[in-house]
Design a protein around this motif. Structure first.
Motif, PDB file in Angstrom:
ATOM      1  N   GLY A  90      -1.142  11.616  40.511  1.00  0.00           N
ATOM      2  CA  GLY A  90      -0.220  11.546  39.390  1.00  0.00           C
ATOM      3  C   GLY A  90      -0.091  12.899  38.727  1.00  0.00           C
ATOM      4  O   GLY A  90      -0.952  13.770  38.888  1.00  0.00           O
ATOM      5  N   SER A 133      -1.141  12.165  33.224  1.00  0.00           N
ATOM      6  CA  SER A 133      -0.858  10.779  33.613  1.00  0.00           C
ATOM      7  C   SER A 133      -2.031   9.834  33.372  1.00  0.00           C
ATOM      8  O   SER A 133      -1.884   8.621  33.480  1.00  0.00           O
ATOM      9  CB  SER A 133      -0.453  10.718  35.089  1.00  0.00           C
ATOM     10  N   ARG A 178      -1.387   5.733  42.365  1.00  0.00           N
ATOM     11  CA  ARG A 178      -0.665   6.771  41.628  1.00  0.00           C
ATOM     12  C   ARG A 178      -0.430   6.314  40.195  1.00  0.00           C
ATOM     13  O   ARG A 178       0.058   5.201  39.959  1.00  0.00           O
ATOM     14  CB  ARG A 178       0.670   7.102  42.294  1.00  0.00           C
ATOM     15  N   ASP A 185       1.415   7.090  36.482  1.00  0.00           N
ATOM     16  CA  ASP A 185       2.511   7.780  35.817  1.00  0.00           C
ATOM     17  C   ASP A 185       2.539   7.296  34.375  1.00  0.00           C
ATOM     18  O   ASP A 185       2.699   6.103  34.118  1.00  0.00           O
ATOM     19  CB  ASP A 185       3.842   7.488  36.500  1.00  0.00           C
TER      20      ASP A 185
END
Length: 217
Positions: free
Chosen positions: A36, A40, A205, A207
């Motif tokens: 990320g 993040s 991931r 975000d």
């Protein structure tokens, strides 16, 4: 089998929410990437998983037991490679690695021998007697890696462990983290490097503090 599990983790600093309902896991034998952009929430997630911070909601557990012990200190079976290295500047590279074992009750002579072997694994045997304050960023980063490798932990959490390294040393460090997974540890690496993520078994991931479902593999 060793398993790190985070369920519904929420973290806040004041009115700002850093992590939102994050659930993930890493099992024994796995090398897991946490990716990320900057800001993040990767570092916060690593610190929560390692027991350095408590979650505001949810829980992180290792083999069913909370990683947060109420002290801000990690469990003895957890090793961390911190983005800030976390080294003692007035100690030598070898002393910084050896102290991780001495704190776990290992005899000084045995701890020093193991420290030398760990420094060799990351290619800095010749820097063992140098003070940390005399090292470059990349050299200090490898000392931090050696300190985590030396303890034979069941959970190894690494926060940007290769950010200061060239390609050769990056791949060497990732190879050693892979070795830790192969011997039975669960390993999670927070990284912005796509080449590092590509060498991992799975990827989460983040975000803006939340997992991106389409990029969880």
């Amino acid at each position: 089998m060793t398993k790190l599990v985070a369920e519904g983790v929420v973290s806040r600093i004041g009115d700002r929410q850093i992590l939102t309902d994050v659930s993930l896991y890493a099992g024994a034998g796995e090398l897991v990437a946490l990716t990320g952009p900057s800001g993040s929430g990767k570092t916060t997630m690593i610190n929560l998983a390692g027991g350095l911070l408590p979650p505001d909601e949810g829980m992180a557990t290792l083999d069913g037991e909370p990683t947060w012990l109420g002290t801000g200190d990690p469990r003895p079976d957890v090793a961390l490679i911190l983005q800030s290295y976390g080294l003692v500047s007035i100690l030598t590279a070898a002393e910084n690695v050896s102290i991780a074992l001495r704190a776990r009750g290992v005899r000084p002579r045995e701890a020093d021998a193991a420290a030398a072997a760990a420094l060799d694994r990351v290619g800095i045997t010749d820097l063992g007697e140098r003070l940390v304050q005399e090292l470059s960023g990349g050299q200090a980063q490898r000392v931090a890696c050696a300190r985590a490798l030396v303890v034979d932990c069941t959970l190894l959490l690494a926060d940007e462990p290769t950010s200061e390294l060239d390609e050769y040393n990056r791949d060497r460090v990732i190879g050693e983290l892979r070795h830790e997974a192969e011997r039975g540890a669960a390993v999670m690496i927070a990284t912005h490097d796509v080449e590092v993520a590509a060498q991992c078994d799975r990827e989460y991931r983040l975000d803006d503090g939340a997992l991106v479902p389409s990029l969880v593999r």
